[in-house]
Design an enzyme around this catalytic site. Structure first.
Site, mmCIF file in Angstrom:
data_model
loop_
_atom_site.group_PDB
_atom_site.id
_atom_site.type_symbol
_atom_site.label_atom_id
_atom_site.label_comp_id
_atom_site.label_asym_id
_atom_site.label_seq_id
_atom_site.Cartn_x
_atom_site.Cartn_y
_atom_site.Cartn_z
ATOM 1 N N LYS A 22 14.132 0.274 0.663
ATOM 2 C CA LYS A 22 12.862 0.000 1.339
ATOM 3 C C LYS A 22 11.689 0.636 0.584
ATOM 4 C CE LYS A 22 11.555 2.671 4.899
ATOM 5 N NZ LYS A 22 10.222 3.285 4.857
ATOM 6 N N ASN A 23 11.828 1.897 0.255
ATOM 7 C CA ASN A 23 10.670 2.585 -0.328
ATOM 8 C C ASN A 23 10.354 2.116 -1.746
ATOM 9 O OD1 ASN A 23 10.250 3.913 2.038
ATOM 10 N ND2 ASN A 23 11.206 5.840 1.386
ATOM 11 N N ARG A 93 3.152 3.518 6.075
ATOM 12 C CA ARG A 93 2.716 4.527 5.129
ATOM 13 C C ARG A 93 2.334 3.886 3.792
ATOM 14 N NH1 ARG A 93 0.534 8.981 5.284
ATOM 15 N NH2 ARG A 93 0.748 10.177 3.389
ATOM 16 N N CYS A 117 5.576 7.215 9.865
ATOM 17 C CA CYS A 117 6.292 8.059 10.820
ATOM 18 C C CYS A 117 5.563 9.370 11.044
ATOM 19 C CB CYS A 117 7.691 8.369 10.287
ATOM 20 S SG CYS A 117 8.883 7.084 10.645
ATOM 21 N N ARG A 122 0.351 14.260 6.696
ATOM 22 C CA ARG A 122 0.705 13.591 5.441
ATOM 23 C C ARG A 122 -0.556 13.331 4.632
ATOM 24 N NH1 ARG A 122 5.474 9.352 6.949
ATOM 25 N NH2 ARG A 122 5.944 9.559 4.748
ATOM 26 N N PRO A 123 -1.049 14.386 3.946
ATOM 27 C CA PRO A 123 -2.288 14.239 3.186
ATOM 28 C C PRO A 123 -2.126 13.276 2.012
ATOM 29 C CG PRO A 123 -1.250 16.365 2.714
ATOM 30 C CD PRO A 123 -0.452 15.722 3.802
ATOM 31 N N ILE A 124 -3.255 12.729 1.544
ATOM 32 C CA ILE A 124 -3.184 11.855 0.364
ATOM 33 C C ILE A 124 -4.126 12.372 -0.732
ATOM 34 C CG2 ILE A 124 -2.391 9.719 1.492
ATOM 35 C CD1 ILE A 124 -5.398 8.893 1.465
ATOM 36 N N ASP A 125 -4.422 13.682 -0.643
ATOM 37 C CA ASP A 125 -5.358 14.261 -1.603
ATOM 38 C C ASP A 125 -4.927 14.066 -3.061
ATOM 39 O OD1 ASP A 125 -3.339 16.123 -0.542
ATOM 40 O OD2 ASP A 125 -4.086 17.472 -2.089
ATOM 41 N N GLN A 126 -3.614 14.087 -3.320
ATOM 42 C CA GLN A 126 -3.164 13.955 -4.713
ATOM 43 C C GLN A 126 -3.353 12.527 -5.232
ATOM 44 O OE1 GLN A 126 -2.228 16.808 -6.489
ATOM 45 N NE2 GLN A 126 -3.002 17.626 -4.562
ATOM 46 N N ASP A 305 14.667 12.661 3.858
ATOM 47 C CA ASP A 305 15.010 11.505 4.693
ATOM 48 C C ASP A 305 16.470 11.524 5.148
ATOM 49 O OD1 ASP A 305 12.448 10.624 4.493
ATOM 50 O OD2 ASP A 305 12.869 8.821 3.347
ATOM 51 N N ILE A 327 9.756 19.729 2.973
ATOM 52 C CA ILE A 327 8.806 18.668 2.583
ATOM 53 C C ILE A 327 7.828 18.324 3.719
ATOM 54 C CG2 ILE A 327 8.580 16.359 1.567
ATOM 55 C CD1 ILE A 327 10.386 18.043 -0.188
ATOM 56 N N ARG A 397 12.456 -0.368 11.513
ATOM 57 C CA ARG A 397 11.460 -0.377 10.437
ATOM 58 C C ARG A 397 12.129 -0.225 9.078
ATOM 59 N NH1 ARG A 397 6.686 3.711 11.508
ATOM 60 N NH2 ARG A 397 6.704 3.368 9.281
HETATM 61 C C1 UD1 Z 1 7.769 8.992 0.695
HETATM 62 C C2 UD1 Z 1 8.693 8.167 1.546
HETATM 63 C C3 UD1 Z 1 9.296 9.007 2.666
HETATM 64 C C4 UD1 Z 1 9.954 10.261 2.090
HETATM 65 C C5 UD1 Z 1 9.014 11.004 1.168
HETATM 66 C C6 UD1 Z 1 9.687 12.162 0.432
HETATM 67 C C7 UD1 Z 1 7.670 5.973 1.417
HETATM 68 C C8 UD1 Z 1 6.930 4.895 2.108
HETATM 69 N N1 UD1 Z 1 7.918 7.075 2.120
HETATM 70 O O1 UD1 Z 1 6.710 9.433 1.528
HETATM 71 O O2 UD1 Z 1 10.267 8.217 3.343
HETATM 72 O O3 UD1 Z 1 10.291 11.121 3.171
HETATM 73 O O4 UD1 Z 1 8.507 10.098 0.152
HETATM 74 O O5 UD1 Z 1 10.776 11.703 -0.299
HETATM 75 O O6 UD1 Z 1 8.064 5.834 0.264
HETATM 76 N N2 UD1 Z 1 1.561 15.520 -0.250
HETATM 77 C C9 UD1 Z 1 0.346 16.144 -0.410
HETATM 78 N N3 UD1 Z 1 -0.697 15.399 -0.907
HETATM 79 C C10 UD1 Z 1 -0.564 14.102 -1.254
HETATM 80 C C11 UD1 Z 1 0.678 13.468 -1.092
HETATM 81 C C12 UD1 Z 1 1.741 14.217 -0.575
HETATM 82 O O7 UD1 Z 1 0.191 17.318 -0.113
HETATM 83 O O8 UD1 Z 1 -1.544 13.490 -1.704
HETATM 84 C C13 UD1 Z 1 2.717 16.305 0.265
HETATM 85 C C14 UD1 Z 1 3.274 15.749 1.571
HETATM 86 O O9 UD1 Z 1 2.587 16.282 2.685
HETATM 87 C C15 UD1 Z 1 4.716 16.210 1.513
HETATM 88 C C16 UD1 Z 1 5.037 16.152 0.000
HETATM 89 O O10 UD1 Z 1 3.778 16.156 -0.663
HETATM 90 O O11 UD1 Z 1 4.826 17.559 1.934
HETATM 91 C C17 UD1 Z 1 5.828 14.933 -0.402
HETATM 92 O O12 UD1 Z 1 5.179 13.749 0.014
HETATM 93 P P1 UD1 Z 1 5.401 12.349 -0.692
HETATM 94 O O13 UD1 Z 1 6.543 12.468 -1.659
HETATM 95 O O14 UD1 Z 1 4.126 11.847 -1.212
HETATM 96 O O15 UD1 Z 1 5.860 11.461 0.526
HETATM 97 P P2 UD1 Z 1 5.371 10.011 0.917
HETATM 98 O O16 UD1 Z 1 5.039 9.212 -0.312
HETATM 99 O O17 UD1 Z 1 4.394 10.094 2.027
#
Ligand code: UD1
Length: 430
Positions: A22-23, A93, A117, A122-126, A305, A327, A397
């Protein structure tokens, strides 16, 4: 509201076929809009998250033709709208992948802030830091992420945390930037590699995916391709743990055993036998399960996961286990539900201290999120008596035909909507 009603106690035995990841599929669909030529994608799982993304893509003008349940052809030459803010897209997501893809191709994107979920903040700053480093102007306004650039220019980007989402998103945008981008501290998950392979098959120039340094030389054009998505590591792991907790014997087929190593290692530690084949693994659980400790980590560590699924197994194991979630901070929401079934678990911050019990008893519970929901199904399958799980939409999902596959292994379960249907099931299973 649909529910699963389960009569536990049957060992799962037999073979099960794993679908596409899926991912990986979510990211690959988004990446596929980066060419104007027709792309064929195979081994797409037929799950809600994928179908929601396909609908959103159709909404901006992508032409999608279903070849069969798991294959599509798509053409994105007529995209007329670079703004995606439908209500439903907020629920998944991976909508954020459309920012990287649209920004790379059109140098402009507007996408609603992602949902997904509720497993923690779940920040997206990066992601945003990466787009800015490539020269985009990025703003958040009225619930939308707006990214725009006159031109994207390659850069050196160091990720502060290992993130799958940001690694893939930056990789997509950088594929069509001018010059070279280097992503350091990149995520190494199998689906990062799969997306890189997919982009390369469209003519991108990405090297190093699967290591923590990825080098991307931008190209001006991407072209058509035919691509098959890798098997779903988490679906496979879930069935492996289903065998473990039901004292079963399950061969999980169509997998890449290398991607399952951390899961296999833990199953061996708790006393299961695991046999590896070229594209299958067999899990046999014939002894009492033993306690162990586990900490979730980015790949190749134990996946977050799979944390609820191993939690369900450890709560049935002899002795005390410690599970550390490193995580996401909100991934122990299955614990309250499992407690209703007789588990003895204490959560302190990001740690769960689990005192194993000899068995679960069926109860009425609900799925708090996708993976926790699947884990609770495993608990129901191993429990004495009847378990009713509400909110199974979460599970659907991410798992295709979950109930059908489990039933083919001997699970006694049905999907039910009304109390009458639940009664009917009770009557049938005795
Ligand atoms: C993806 C998967 C999710 C899985 C996760 C970790 C999808 C749709 N979802 O989620 O099922 O649990 O990978 O394998 O593919 N973080 C930041 N800033 C950012 C982005 C992430 O601080 O900009 C942090 C997150 O809060 C978390 C860690 O980095 O603690 C890992 O997140 P990330 O690997 O990005 O997870 P997702 O892509 O949201």
């Amino acid at each position: 509201m649909e529910q699963y009603v389960i009569k536990g106690g049957n060992p799962l035995v037999g073979e099960v076929e794993i679908g596409g990841a899926k991912n990986a599929g979510l990211a690959i669909l988004a990446a596929a809009i980066m060419t104007d030529e027709t792309v064929t994608i195979d081994n797409l799982p037929d799950v809600k998250d994928i179908n929601v993304l396909l609908q959103a893509m159709e909404g901006i003008g992508v032409k999608i033709q279903r070849i069969n349940r798991h294959s599509i052809k798509m053409n994105s030459s007529l995209i007329e709208d670079l703004s995606i803010e439908y209500e439903f897209i907020k629920k998944i997501r991976a909508s954020y992948y459309l920012i990287g893809a649209l920004l790379g191709k059109y140098k402009k994107a507007q996408v609603a802030l992602p949902g997904g979920c509720n497993i923690g903040s779940r920040p997206i700053d990066q992601h945003l830091k990466g787009f800015k480093a490539l020269g985009a102007d990025v703003r958040i306004s009225h619930g939308l992420i707006m990214a725009e650039a006159e031109r994207l220019k390659g850069n050196h980007i160091y990720l502060d945390v290992v993130t799958v989402g940001a690694t893939i998103n930056i990789m997509m945008a950088a594929s069509m930037a001018e010059g070279t981008t280097i992503i350091e501290n990149a995520a190494k998950e199998p689906h990062v590699v799969d997306v890189a392979n997919f982009l390369n098959s469209m003519g991108a120039n990405i090297k190093g995916a699967g290591t923590d340094v990825i080098r991307i030389k931008g190209v001006t054009n991407l072209h058509k391709t035919e691509y098959s998505i890798i098997p779903d590591q988490i679906e496979a792991g879930t069935f492996m743990f289903a065998a473990a907790v039901t004292k079963g014997d399950v061969t999980v087929k169509n997998v890449i055993p290398k991607h399952l190593e951390s899961i296999t290692a833990k199953l061996l530690e708790i006393g299961c036998e695991v046999e590896e084949f070229d594209d299958a693994v067999r899990v046999v659980s014939s002894k009492a399960l033993q306690h162990t400790h586990v900490k979730t980590l980015p790949y190749p560590g134990f996946p977050t996961d799979m944390q609820p699924q191993i939690g369900v197994a450890l709560a049935l194991s002899e002795g005390t286990s410690i599970v550390t979630e490193s995580i996401f901070e909100n991934r122990f929401r299955y614990v309250d539900e499992l407690t209703k079934m007789g588990a003895s678990i204490k959560v302190e911050g990001n740690t769960a201290i689990i005192d194993g019990v000899s068995g679960y008893t069926g109860a009425r519970i609900s799925a708090p999120d996708l993976r926790a929901g699947a884990a609770l199904v495993l608990a129901g399958l191993s429990a004495e008596g009847i378990t009713i799980i509400d909110d199974i939409a979460y599970i659907e999902r991410g798992y295709e035909d979950f109930d059908i596959k489990l039933k083919s292994l001997g699970a006694l379960m049905e999907r039910a909507v009304t109390d009458k249907e639940i009664q009917k099931f009770r009557f049938k299973v005795g």
